[in-house]
Design a protein around this motif. Structure first.
Motif, PDB file in Angstrom:
ATOM      1  N   ILE A 265       0.867  -1.179   0.000  1.00  0.00           N
ATOM      2  CA  ILE A 265       0.000   0.000   0.000  1.00  0.00           C
ATOM      3  C   ILE A 265       0.906   1.232   0.000  1.00  0.00           C
ATOM      4  CG2 ILE A 265      -1.802   1.256   1.224  1.00  0.00           C
ATOM      5  CD1 ILE A 265      -2.689  -1.416   2.417  1.00  0.00           C
ATOM      6  N   ASP A 266       0.911   1.946  -1.117  1.00  0.00           N
ATOM      7  CA  ASP A 266       1.823   3.082  -1.266  1.00  0.00           C
ATOM      8  C   ASP A 266       1.513   4.205  -0.277  1.00  0.00           C
ATOM      9  OD1 ASP A 266       3.227   1.876  -3.316  1.00  0.00           O
ATOM     10  OD2 ASP A 266       1.905   2.685  -4.875  1.00  0.00           O
ATOM     11  N   ALA A 267       0.260   4.371   0.113  1.00  0.00           N
ATOM     12  CA  ALA A 267      -0.107   5.446   1.040  1.00  0.00           C
ATOM     13  C   ALA A 267       0.505   5.235   2.422  1.00  0.00           C
ATOM     14  CB  ALA A 267      -1.624   5.536   1.151  1.00  0.00           C
ATOM     15  N   LEU A 268       0.877   4.008   2.758  1.00  0.00           N
ATOM     16  CA  LEU A 268       1.451   3.724   4.072  1.00  0.00           C
ATOM     17  C   LEU A 268       2.976   3.791   4.081  1.00  0.00           C
ATOM     18  CD1 LEU A 268      -0.827   0.780   5.245  1.00  0.00           C
ATOM     19  CD2 LEU A 268      -0.960   3.187   5.883  1.00  0.00           C
ATOM     20  N   ALA A 269       3.568   4.109   2.960  1.00  0.00           N
ATOM     21  CA  ALA A 269       5.032   4.194   2.895  1.00  0.00           C
ATOM     22  C   ALA A 269       5.509   5.315   3.814  1.00  0.00           C
ATOM     23  CB  ALA A 269       5.481   4.463   1.469  1.00  0.00           C
ATOM     24  N   GLY A 270       6.372   4.955   4.728  1.00  0.00           N
ATOM     25  CA  GLY A 270       6.866   5.908   5.707  1.00  0.00           C
ATOM     26  C   GLY A 270       6.046   5.957   6.987  1.00  0.00           C
ATOM     27  N   TYR A 271       4.907   5.318   6.992  1.00  0.00           N
ATOM     28  CA  TYR A 271       4.025   5.308   8.161  1.00  0.00           C
ATOM     29  C   TYR A 271       3.816   3.899   8.705  1.00  0.00           C
ATOM     30  CZ  TYR A 271       2.893   9.987   6.526  1.00  0.00           C
ATOM     31  OH  TYR A 271       2.972  11.286   6.118  1.00  0.00           O
ATOM     32  N   GLU A 272       4.813   3.050   8.563  1.00  0.00           N
ATOM     33  CA  GLU A 272       4.674   1.655   8.956  1.00  0.00           C
ATOM     34  C   GLU A 272       4.414   1.496  10.450  1.00  0.00           C
ATOM     35  OE1 GLU A 272       7.331   2.819   7.281  1.00  0.00           O
ATOM     36  OE2 GLU A 272       7.165   1.917   5.285  1.00  0.00           O
ATOM     37  N   LEU A 273       5.132   2.251  11.259  1.00  0.00           N
ATOM     38  CA  LEU A 273       4.948   2.162  12.709  1.00  0.00           C
ATOM     39  C   LEU A 273       3.555   2.635  13.098  1.00  0.00           C
ATOM     40  CD1 LEU A 273       6.293   1.429  15.371  1.00  0.00           C
ATOM     41  CD2 LEU A 273       7.106   3.782  15.519  1.00  0.00           C
ATOM     42  N   PHE A 274       3.116   3.740  12.515  1.00  0.00           N
ATOM     43  CA  PHE A 274       1.775   4.247  12.781  1.00  0.00           C
ATOM     44  C   PHE A 274       0.710   3.237  12.363  1.00  0.00           C
ATOM     45  CE2 PHE A 274      -1.961   6.707  11.389  1.00  0.00           C
ATOM     46  CZ  PHE A 274      -2.328   7.255  12.607  1.00  0.00           C
ATOM     47  N   ALA A 275       0.875   2.594  11.214  1.00  0.00           N
ATOM     48  CA  ALA A 275      -0.090   1.600  10.741  1.00  0.00           C
ATOM     49  C   ALA A 275      -0.164   0.415  11.695  1.00  0.00           C
ATOM     50  CB  ALA A 275       0.282   1.130   9.338  1.00  0.00           C
ATOM     51  N   ASN A 276       0.968  -0.025  12.221  1.00  0.00           N
ATOM     52  CA  ASN A 276       0.963  -1.128  13.181  1.00  0.00           C
ATOM     53  C   ASN A 276       0.310  -0.724  14.496  1.00  0.00           C
ATOM     54  OD1 ASN A 276       2.220  -3.460  11.928  1.00  0.00           O
ATOM     55  ND2 ASN A 276       3.995  -2.134  11.726  1.00  0.00           N
ATOM     56  N   LEU A 277       0.535   0.515  14.918  1.00  0.00           N
ATOM     57  CA  LEU A 277      -0.127   0.995  16.132  1.00  0.00           C
ATOM     58  C   LEU A 277      -1.644   1.076  15.936  1.00  0.00           C
ATOM     59  CD1 LEU A 277       2.348   3.754  17.304  1.00  0.00           C
ATOM     60  CD2 LEU A 277       1.908   1.553  18.403  1.00  0.00           C
ATOM     61  N   VAL A 278      -2.080   1.472  14.745  1.00  0.00           N
ATOM     62  CA  VAL A 278      -3.512   1.506  14.452  1.00  0.00           C
ATOM     63  C   VAL A 278      -4.099   0.100  14.498  1.00  0.00           C
ATOM     64  CG1 VAL A 278      -5.209   1.996  12.645  1.00  0.00           C
ATOM     65  CG2 VAL A 278      -3.453   3.668  13.178  1.00  0.00           C
ATOM     66  N   VAL A 279      -3.379  -0.870  13.966  1.00  0.00           N
ATOM     67  CA  VAL A 279      -3.845  -2.266  14.034  1.00  0.00           C
ATOM     68  C   VAL A 279      -3.981  -2.713  15.489  1.00  0.00           C
ATOM     69  CG1 VAL A 279      -3.227  -4.664  13.509  1.00  0.00           C
ATOM     70  CG2 VAL A 279      -2.969  -2.911  11.776  1.00  0.00           C
ATOM     71  N   ALA A 280      -3.021  -2.350  16.332  1.00  0.00           N
ATOM     72  CA  ALA A 280      -3.077  -2.723  17.749  1.00  0.00           C
ATOM     73  C   ALA A 280      -4.261  -2.052  18.437  1.00  0.00           C
ATOM     74  CB  ALA A 280      -1.776  -2.348  18.447  1.00  0.00           C
ATOM     75  N   VAL A 281      -4.507  -0.789  18.140  1.00  0.00           N
ATOM     76  CA  VAL A 281      -5.631  -0.073  18.755  1.00  0.00           C
ATOM     77  C   VAL A 281      -6.961  -0.655  18.284  1.00  0.00           C
ATOM     78  CG1 VAL A 281      -6.815   2.155  18.835  1.00  0.00           C
ATOM     79  CG2 VAL A 281      -4.355   2.044  19.193  1.00  0.00           C
ATOM     80  N   VAL A 282      -7.060  -0.957  17.001  1.00  0.00           N
ATOM     81  CA  VAL A 282      -8.290  -1.575  16.488  1.00  0.00           C
ATOM     82  C   VAL A 282      -8.519  -2.926  17.169  1.00  0.00           C
ATOM     83  CG1 VAL A 282      -9.349  -2.618  14.439  1.00  0.00           C
ATOM     84  CG2 VAL A 282      -8.321  -0.360  14.305  1.00  0.00           C
ATOM     85  N   GLY A 283      -7.467  -3.686  17.349  1.00  0.00           N
ATOM     86  CA  GLY A 283      -7.590  -4.969  18.049  1.00  0.00           C
ATOM     87  C   GLY A 283      -8.060  -4.798  19.480  1.00  0.00           C
ATOM     88  N   ALA A 284      -7.528  -3.788  20.174  1.00  0.00           N
ATOM     89  CA  ALA A 284      -7.955  -3.529  21.547  1.00  0.00           C
ATOM     90  C   ALA A 284      -9.415  -3.102  21.596  1.00  0.00           C
ATOM     91  CB  ALA A 284      -7.070  -2.464  22.180  1.00  0.00           C
ATOM     92  N   VAL A 285      -9.830  -2.274  20.648  1.00  0.00           N
ATOM     93  CA  VAL A 285     -11.229  -1.831  20.602  1.00  0.00           C
ATOM     94  C   VAL A 285     -12.158  -3.007  20.331  1.00  0.00           C
ATOM     95  CG1 VAL A 285     -12.871  -0.449  19.260  1.00  0.00           C
ATOM     96  CG2 VAL A 285     -10.703   0.545  19.992  1.00  0.00           C
ATOM     97  N   VAL A 286     -11.793  -3.857  19.394  1.00  0.00           N
ATOM     98  CA  VAL A 286     -12.613  -5.041  19.096  1.00  0.00           C
ATOM     99  C   VAL A 286     -12.678  -5.967  20.309  1.00  0.00           C
ATOM    100  CG1 VAL A 286     -12.740  -7.145  17.691  1.00  0.00           C
ATOM    101  CG2 VAL A 286     -12.258  -4.946  16.619  1.00  0.00           C
ATOM    102  N   LEU A 287     -11.558  -6.145  20.978  1.00  0.00           N
ATOM    103  CA  LEU A 287     -11.513  -7.006  22.157  1.00  0.00           C
ATOM    104  C   LEU A 287     -12.401  -6.469  23.272  1.00  0.00           C
ATOM    105  CD1 LEU A 287     -10.147  -9.543  23.296  1.00  0.00           C
ATOM    106  CD2 LEU A 287      -8.294  -8.093  24.080  1.00  0.00           C
TER     107      LEU A 287
END
Length: 76
Positions: free
Chosen positions: A45-67
């Motif tokens: 995903i070209d839009a996430l280039a340079g924002y890899e850490l932020f994207a992983n943090l968003v995945v973690a937050v989404v997981g916490a919200v779902v949990l």
């Protein structure tokens, strides 16, 4: 885990945290399984280039919200 949504939330939380660790340093613990998003989705995903850490943090937050949401729905 009581519901599949709790399991999905737990996986997303673990995958997000593992992806952050893998992005900052090498993550040897279950890296092939937990870092699928970090190693195969983010680079494509070209839009996430340079924002890899932020994207992983968003995945973690989404997981916490779902949990948390799955836990609250199960109590009601």
């Amino acid at each position: 885990m009581r519901t599949p949504f709790q399991l999905i939330g737990l996986f997303l939380l673990a995958a997000g945290i593992s992806g952050c660790i893998d992005h900052l340093a090498y993550q040897p613990i279950m890296g092939l399984f937990l870092n699928v998003f970090n190693r195969f989705v983010i680079p494509r995903i070209d839009a996430l280039a340079g924002y890899e850490l932020f994207a992983n943090l968003v995945v973690a937050v989404v997981g916490a919200v779902v949990l948390v949401a799955a836990s609250q729905v199960h109590k009601a």
